[in-house]
Design a protein around this motif. Structure first.
Motif, PDB file in Angstrom:
ATOM      1  N   GLN A   1      45.752 -21.560  31.044  1.00 55.72           N
ATOM      2  CA  GLN A   1      45.808 -22.082  32.413  1.00 55.72           C
ATOM      3  C   GLN A   1      44.398 -22.305  32.972  1.00 55.72           C
ATOM      4  O   GLN A   1      44.154 -23.299  33.648  1.00 55.72           O
ATOM      5  CB  GLN A   1      46.605 -21.152  33.323  1.00 55.72           C
ATOM      6  CG  GLN A   1      48.081 -21.093  32.981  1.00 55.72           C
ATOM      7  CD  GLN A   1      48.725 -22.470  33.006  1.00 55.72           C
ATOM      8  OE1 GLN A   1      49.100 -23.013  31.976  1.00 55.72           O
ATOM      9  NE2 GLN A   1      48.855 -23.046  34.165  1.00 55.72           N
ATOM     10  N   TYR A   2      43.491 -21.389  32.676  1.00 58.01           N
ATOM     11  CA  TYR A   2      42.094 -21.586  33.082  1.00 58.01           C
ATOM     12  C   TYR A   2      41.538 -22.849  32.432  1.00 58.01           C
ATOM     13  O   TYR A   2      40.885 -23.657  33.100  1.00 58.01           O
ATOM     14  CB  TYR A   2      41.223 -20.392  32.684  1.00 58.01           C
ATOM     15  CG  TYR A   2      41.185 -19.289  33.720  1.00 58.01           C
ATOM     16  CD1 TYR A   2      40.417 -19.411  34.870  1.00 58.01           C
ATOM     17  CD2 TYR A   2      41.904 -18.117  33.538  1.00 58.01           C
ATOM     18  CE1 TYR A   2      40.354 -18.399  35.816  1.00 58.01           C
ATOM     19  CE2 TYR A   2      41.860 -17.099  34.478  1.00 58.01           C
ATOM     20  CZ  TYR A   2      41.079 -17.243  35.614  1.00 58.01           C
ATOM     21  OH  TYR A   2      41.041 -16.235  36.539  1.00 58.01           O
TER      22      TYR A   2
ATOM     23  N   LEU B   1      43.155 -25.467  31.355  1.00 56.14           N
ATOM     24  CA  LEU B   1      43.770 -26.641  31.991  1.00 56.14           C
ATOM     25  C   LEU B   1      43.152 -26.930  33.352  1.00 56.14           C
ATOM     26  O   LEU B   1      42.898 -28.091  33.687  1.00 56.14           O
ATOM     27  CB  LEU B   1      45.281 -26.432  32.134  1.00 56.14           C
ATOM     28  CG  LEU B   1      46.098 -26.505  30.851  1.00 56.14           C
ATOM     29  CD1 LEU B   1      47.548 -26.096  31.117  1.00 56.14           C
ATOM     30  CD2 LEU B   1      46.031 -27.906  30.257  1.00 56.14           C
ATOM     31  N   ALA B   2      42.916 -25.895  34.129  1.00 56.64           N
ATOM     32  CA  ALA B   2      42.307 -26.081  35.452  1.00 56.64           C
ATOM     33  C   ALA B   2      40.888 -26.626  35.336  1.00 56.64           C
ATOM     34  O   ALA B   2      40.493 -27.524  36.085  1.00 56.64           O
ATOM     35  CB  ALA B   2      42.311 -24.758  36.215  1.00 56.64           C
ATOM     36  N   ILE B   3      40.119 -26.107  34.397  1.00 55.14           N
ATOM     37  CA  ILE B   3      38.752 -26.594  34.190  1.00 55.14           C
ATOM     38  C   ILE B   3      38.784 -28.035  33.701  1.00 55.14           C
ATOM     39  O   ILE B   3      38.002 -28.878  34.159  1.00 55.14           O
ATOM     40  CB  ILE B   3      37.987 -25.670  33.223  1.00 55.14           C
ATOM     41  CG1 ILE B   3      37.809 -24.283  33.842  1.00 55.14           C
ATOM     42  CG2 ILE B   3      36.627 -26.274  32.860  1.00 55.14           C
ATOM     43  CD1 ILE B   3      37.399 -23.203  32.853  1.00 55.14           C
TER      44      ILE B   3
ATOM     45  N   GLN C   1      41.086 -30.260  34.326  1.00 54.85           N
ATOM     46  CA  GLN C   1      41.431 -31.106  35.469  1.00 54.85           C
ATOM     47  C   GLN C   1      40.242 -31.296  36.400  1.00 54.85           C
ATOM     48  O   GLN C   1      39.988 -32.396  36.888  1.00 54.85           O
ATOM     49  CB  GLN C   1      42.618 -30.525  36.242  1.00 54.85           C
ATOM     50  CG  GLN C   1      43.156 -31.462  37.297  1.00 54.85           C
ATOM     51  CD  GLN C   1      43.647 -32.772  36.708  1.00 54.85           C
ATOM     52  OE1 GLN C   1      44.463 -32.783  35.801  1.00 54.85           O
ATOM     53  NE2 GLN C   1      43.146 -33.890  37.208  1.00 54.85           N
ATOM     54  N   PHE C   2      39.503 -30.227  36.638  1.00 55.81           N
ATOM     55  CA  PHE C   2      38.288 -30.325  37.462  1.00 55.81           C
ATOM     56  C   PHE C   2      37.319 -31.337  36.851  1.00 55.81           C
ATOM     57  O   PHE C   2      36.780 -32.199  37.548  1.00 55.81           O
ATOM     58  CB  PHE C   2      37.611 -28.955  37.585  1.00 55.81           C
ATOM     59  CG  PHE C   2      36.234 -29.038  38.160  1.00 55.81           C
ATOM     60  CD1 PHE C   2      36.043 -29.145  39.532  1.00 55.81           C
ATOM     61  CD2 PHE C   2      35.114 -29.026  37.338  1.00 55.81           C
ATOM     62  CE1 PHE C   2      34.775 -29.249  40.066  1.00 55.81           C
ATOM     63  CE2 PHE C   2      33.833 -29.125  37.863  1.00 55.81           C
ATOM     64  CZ  PHE C   2      33.661 -29.238  39.233  1.00 55.81           C
TER      65      PHE C   2
ATOM     66  N   CYS D   1      30.597 -25.972  38.937  1.00 55.83           N
ATOM     67  CA  CYS D   1      31.841 -25.206  38.991  1.00 55.83           C
ATOM     68  C   CYS D   1      31.527 -23.727  38.763  1.00 55.83           C
ATOM     69  O   CYS D   1      30.682 -23.393  37.937  1.00 55.83           O
ATOM     70  CB  CYS D   1      32.780 -25.719  37.898  1.00 55.83           C
ATOM     71  SG  CYS D   1      34.393 -24.910  37.823  1.00 55.83           S
TER      72      CYS D   1
ATOM     73  N   VAL E   1      33.514 -20.123  37.845  1.00 53.54           N
ATOM     74  CA  VAL E   1      34.777 -19.617  37.321  1.00 53.54           C
ATOM     75  C   VAL E   1      34.695 -18.102  37.223  1.00 53.54           C
ATOM     76  O   VAL E   1      33.689 -17.555  36.792  1.00 53.54           O
ATOM     77  CB  VAL E   1      35.067 -20.202  35.910  1.00 53.54           C
ATOM     78  CG1 VAL E   1      36.389 -19.678  35.366  1.00 53.54           C
ATOM     79  CG2 VAL E   1      35.052 -21.718  35.940  1.00 53.54           C
TER      80      VAL E   1
ATOM     81  N   GLU F   1      37.666 -14.551  36.744  1.00 50.90           N
ATOM     82  CA  GLU F   1      39.044 -14.081  36.786  1.00 50.90           C
ATOM     83  C   GLU F   1      39.191 -12.821  37.623  1.00 50.90           C
ATOM     84  O   GLU F   1      40.293 -12.326  37.809  1.00 50.90           O
ATOM     85  CB  GLU F   1      39.622 -13.888  35.386  1.00 50.90           C
ATOM     86  CG  GLU F   1      39.048 -12.765  34.590  1.00 50.90           C
ATOM     87  CD  GLU F   1      39.742 -12.616  33.246  1.00 50.90           C
ATOM     88  OE1 GLU F   1      40.947 -12.335  33.215  1.00 50.90           O
ATOM     89  OE2 GLU F   1      39.063 -12.785  32.231  1.00 50.90           O
TER      90      GLU F   1
END
Length: 126
Positions: A18-19, A21-23, A25-26, A114, A116, A118
């Motif tokens: 999920q991380y 995928l989010a990165i 997309q960013f 960016c 990041v 967790e």
């Protein structure tokens, strides 16, 4: 944290997918040809790996700065990405809570695109 704590965190492959995928997309949204990402609390590197994989999938040049305060995790990061030979990952030993803004600016004077983290655990609740 000891090694067993990192083992527990890293056993959640869905979280790191999920991380990534989010990165990804960013990176798509930003349409950058080069990206600088700061990973706060890099641990043994799963978020660094997710960042690199996202950039590689989109053929984007990347520089990841891995900020970590645990000396054991720093050693693990340095084994994966030796600083003498790996230009895409920069490892900084330090506590983000004690760093000023100037200390997290890349050496070329650019800020990160960016950030990041967790924040420990699968739910960021620690």
């Amino acid at each position: 944290l000891d090694a067993s704590s990192y083992d527990i965190f890293e056993q959640d492959p869905f979280k790191y997918q999920q991380y990534q995928l989010a990165i990804t997309q960013f990176l798509r949204d930003q349409a950058l040809s080069f990206v600088q990402i700061l990973v706060i609390g890099a641990g043994r590197g799963p978020l660094v790996k997710a960042s690199l994989a996202a950039a590689d999938a989109l053929q984007i040049k990347i520089r990841v700065t891995a900020l970590e305060k645990n000396p054991h995790a720093i050693r693990a990061l340095e084994q994966i990405w030796p600083q003498q030979t790996h230009s895409r990952v920069r490892i900084i030993s330090g506590d983000a809570r004690r760093m000023n803004d100037a200390s997290i600016i890349e050496e070329n004077g650019m800020l990160y695109d960016c950030v990041v983290s967790e924040l420990l655990g699968s739910f960021g609740d620690n």
